[in-house]
Design a protein around this motif. Structure first.
Motif, PDB file in Angstrom:
ATOM      1  N   ALA A 150      -1.586   7.196  -1.975  1.00 25.96           N
ATOM      2  CA  ALA A 150      -0.398   7.451  -2.821  1.00 25.96           C
ATOM      3  C   ALA A 150      -0.675   8.694  -3.678  1.00 25.96           C
ATOM      4  N   LYS A 179       5.420  15.740   0.478  1.00 30.61           N
ATOM      5  CA  LYS A 179       4.451  15.212  -0.483  1.00 30.61           C
ATOM      6  C   LYS A 179       3.074  15.834  -0.234  1.00 30.61           C
ATOM      7  N   PHE A 272      -9.623  -3.348 -11.309  1.00 31.27           N
ATOM      8  CA  PHE A 272      -9.440  -3.157 -12.756  1.00 31.27           C
ATOM      9  C   PHE A 272      -7.965  -3.168 -13.112  1.00 31.27           C
ATOM     10  N   LEU A 318       9.021   0.995  -3.945  1.00 29.20           N
ATOM     11  CA  LEU A 318       8.174   0.170  -3.078  1.00 29.20           C
ATOM     12  C   LEU A 318       8.261   0.600  -1.618  1.00 29.20           C
ATOM     13  N   GLY A 324       6.763  11.612  -7.269  1.00 26.52           N
ATOM     14  CA  GLY A 324       6.263  11.794  -8.631  1.00 26.52           C
ATOM     15  C   GLY A 324       6.524  10.536  -9.447  1.00 26.52           C
TER      16      GLY A 324
HETATM   17  P1  NDP Z   1       3.537   6.043  -7.303  1.00 26.42           P
HETATM   18  O1  NDP Z   1       4.165   7.037  -8.203  1.00 26.42           O
HETATM   19  O2  NDP Z   1       2.362   6.456  -6.499  1.00 26.42           O
HETATM   20  O3  NDP Z   1       4.650   5.450  -6.358  1.00 26.42           O
HETATM   21  C1  NDP Z   1       4.345   4.491  -5.392  1.00 26.42           C
HETATM   22  C2  NDP Z   1       3.952   5.173  -4.084  1.00 26.42           C
HETATM   23  O4  NDP Z   1       3.283   4.248  -3.268  1.00 26.42           O
HETATM   24  C3  NDP Z   1       5.142   5.592  -3.250  1.00 26.42           C
HETATM   25  O5  NDP Z   1       5.695   6.807  -3.639  1.00 26.42           O
HETATM   26  C4  NDP Z   1       4.542   5.658  -1.857  1.00 26.42           C
HETATM   27  O6  NDP Z   1       3.931   6.910  -1.654  1.00 26.42           O
HETATM   28  C5  NDP Z   1       3.446   4.600  -1.917  1.00 26.42           C
HETATM   29  N1  NDP Z   1       3.893   3.439  -1.140  1.00 26.42           N
HETATM   30  C6  NDP Z   1       4.959   2.662  -1.366  1.00 26.42           C
HETATM   31  N2  NDP Z   1       5.061   1.708  -0.450  1.00 26.42           N
HETATM   32  C7  NDP Z   1       4.022   1.886   0.378  1.00 26.42           C
HETATM   33  C8  NDP Z   1       3.577   1.223   1.541  1.00 26.42           C
HETATM   34  N3  NDP Z   1       4.233   0.165   2.016  1.00 26.42           N
HETATM   35  N4  NDP Z   1       2.466   1.680   2.150  1.00 26.42           N
HETATM   36  C9  NDP Z   1       1.806   2.740   1.672  1.00 26.42           C
HETATM   37  N5  NDP Z   1       2.192   3.415   0.560  1.00 26.42           N
HETATM   38  C10 NDP Z   1       3.280   2.989  -0.063  1.00 26.42           C
HETATM   39  O7  NDP Z   1       3.122   4.760  -8.143  1.00 26.42           O
HETATM   40  P2  NDP Z   1       1.969   4.665  -9.245  1.00 26.42           P
HETATM   41  O8  NDP Z   1       1.179   5.909  -9.250  1.00 26.42           O
HETATM   42  O9  NDP Z   1       2.586   4.194 -10.486  1.00 26.42           O
HETATM   43  O10 NDP Z   1       1.063   3.486  -8.685  1.00 26.42           O
HETATM   44  C11 NDP Z   1       0.127   3.700  -7.638  1.00 26.42           C
HETATM   45  C12 NDP Z   1      -0.701   2.439  -7.450  1.00 26.42           C
HETATM   46  O11 NDP Z   1      -1.456   2.187  -8.622  1.00 26.42           O
HETATM   47  C13 NDP Z   1       0.116   1.181  -7.195  1.00 26.42           C
HETATM   48  O12 NDP Z   1      -0.550   0.401  -6.238  1.00 26.42           O
HETATM   49  C14 NDP Z   1       0.086   0.477  -8.528  1.00 26.42           C
HETATM   50  O13 NDP Z   1       0.268  -0.903  -8.414  1.00 26.42           O
HETATM   51  C15 NDP Z   1      -1.294   0.842  -9.014  1.00 26.42           C
HETATM   52  N6  NDP Z   1      -1.485   0.754 -10.463  1.00 26.42           N
HETATM   53  C16 NDP Z   1      -2.497  -0.042 -10.920  1.00 26.42           C
HETATM   54  C17 NDP Z   1      -2.795  -0.125 -12.246  1.00 26.42           C
HETATM   55  C18 NDP Z   1      -3.960  -0.948 -12.689  1.00 26.42           C
HETATM   56  O14 NDP Z   1      -4.130  -1.153 -13.879  1.00 26.42           O
HETATM   57  N7  NDP Z   1      -4.776  -1.427 -11.790  1.00 26.42           N
HETATM   58  C19 NDP Z   1      -1.977   0.576 -13.250  1.00 26.42           C
HETATM   59  C20 NDP Z   1      -0.962   1.446 -12.664  1.00 26.42           C
HETATM   60  C21 NDP Z   1      -0.732   1.506 -11.316  1.00 26.42           C
HETATM   61  P3  NDP Z   1       3.853   7.540  -0.166  1.00 26.42           P
HETATM   62  O15 NDP Z   1       5.246   7.991   0.160  1.00 26.42           O
HETATM   63  O16 NDP Z   1       2.869   8.618  -0.296  1.00 26.42           O
HETATM   64  O17 NDP Z   1       3.431   6.407   0.708  1.00 26.42           O
END
Ligand code: NDP
Length: 333
Positions: A150, A179, A272, A318, A324
């Motif tokens: 991502a 992207k 984490f 999702l 972004g």
């Molecule tokens: P993003 O801005 O990266 O948006 C989500 C991106 O995930 C989408 O744009 C897409 O990118 C990708 N995605 C969505 N569905 C799928 C899929 N089925 N398979 C593969 N990729 C997919 O979100 P964030 O940066 O806010 O979050 C990124 C990750 O970090 C998430 O997993 C989130 O839950 C996690 N997170 C964890 C935290 C923690 O404390 N552990 C805190 C904040 C976020 P693409 O088109 O490139 O596939």
């Protein structure tokens, strides 16, 4: 007060029918509270877990309650001496255009220090997530290869740029040519693999992008991407386990990585939750705001106007429709 309520729990992918949009009277603050109007609202993948029946790491939203989430607002009435009318705050007001709060979880924002929206993006929760996972768990050393999934998103974009600033090779994995082009040409990653186009060639394309193997895998997605990465981990690799977005809509979790490989490679996988560490971010505040100001860390916000459009935008998040950090502009600032 326009509010988005959780109407029913999704079975698999959320749909518009899971949400209710209502207009209700603006609440009055009681002693010790303030009333704020929401300007920016953050949409984040973790909110899928809050909609679910099953218990996650935080309590779920009850049916009929407003969806939860981080916001930037402005105080419009106050009966709390710590907040005065006109103050900008980053808070947890949820999906509604007005909210009352005791301010216990709110932080005042200086609107001249950085654009207000950044308190929910690069200088907020997602930026801190990137920092904690990469710096505290990944512990990057110059010359190592860091892979992040991502990669164009709120967290991933910061991970790769921090990795570059630490002298690493940064390789992104993202969905689609636009992207990937952005990740390499604008953010300065060394390479980016388009997992959607790669299909069955993902393993090979990743090998070409990370020819010396992978020392740190910042995991955001799981699924097929994870399956291609794990066999390419180097000995003593670190895997900050941040998110598994490819699985959030599953009713039953699919199998994880091959543990034999993790054993043989003596890999460390560490899950984490960033909110555990909000109080330990001194180094983030020392380094990241200055790097953003200097243009050494770039960020991109995907802005949707109007709170009534939040459900559709969240459903898209999702599926990778955002490009972004996804934000809803609820009101002009
Ligand atoms: P993003 O801005 O990266 O948006 C989500 C991106 O995930 C989408 O744009 C897409 O990118 C990708 N995605 C969505 N569905 C799928 C899929 N089925 N398979 C593969 N990729 C997919 O979100 P964030 O940066 O806010 O979050 C990124 C990750 O970090 C998430 O997993 C989130 O839950 C996690 N997170 C964890 C935290 C923690 O404390 N552990 C805190 C904040 C976020 P693409 O088109 O490139 O596939």
């Amino acid at each position: 007060n326009r509010r988005v309520l959780l109407k029913s729990r999704p079975q698999g992918e959320p749909t518009l029918a899971n949400f209710d949009i209502v207009d209700q009277p603006i609440p009055e603050p009681k002693d010790g509270e303030y009333l704020s109007r929401t300007i920016w609202m953050s949409l984040d993948p973790y909110m899928r877990g809050r909609m679910a029946e099953a218990k996650g790491y935080a309590s779920n939203v009850n049916l009929g309650d407003a969806m939860v989430g981080g916001t930037v607002g402005q105080v419009v009435k106050s009966k709390n001496p710590r907040f005065k009318e006109g103050d900008y705050v980053v808070e947890y007001a949820g999906w509604q255009s007005y909210a009352v709060s005791t301010g216990d979880m709110s932080m005042k924002l200086d609107p001249d220090a950085a654009p207000l929206s950044t308190a929910l993006s690069v200088l907020g929760m997602p930026g801190m997530t990137a920092w904690w996972g990469l710096m505290e768990i990944g512990k990057p050393k110059a010359g190592e290869t860091v892979v992040v999934s991502a990669a164009s998103g709120a967290v991933g974009s910061v991970v790769g740029q921090l990795a570059k600033l630490k002298g690493c090779r940064a390789v992104g994995i993202a969905g689609g040519k636009d992207k990937c082009d952005y990740v390499v040409n604008e953010l300065g990653f060394d390479a980016c693999v388009d997992y959607r186009a790669a299909g069955g060639n993902l393993f090979k394309e990743l090998r070409a992008a990370a020819p010396k193997g992978i020392d740190i895998y910042f995991e955001n997605v799981g699924g097929a991407v994870q399956a291609a990465v794990v066999p390419q981990l180097n000995d003593f690799a670190r895997v900050p386990l941040c998110g598994l977005i490819a699985h959030y809509n599953e009713m039953q979790m699919s199998p994880g990585p091959d543990w034999r490989l993790l054993l043989i490679k003596r890999a460390t996988v560490t899950g984490f939750i960033v909110s555990d560490h909000f109080g330990q971010m001194a180094d983030f505040w020392k380094e990241v705001p200055a790097a953003v100001k200097a243009g050494k860390i770039k960020y991109r916000e995907d802005i949707v106007k109007g709170i009534e459009n939040a459900p559709e935008a969240f459903i898209g998040l999702l599926k990778g429709r955002n490009f972004g950090k996804l934000l809803v502009q609820v009101a002009e600032d």
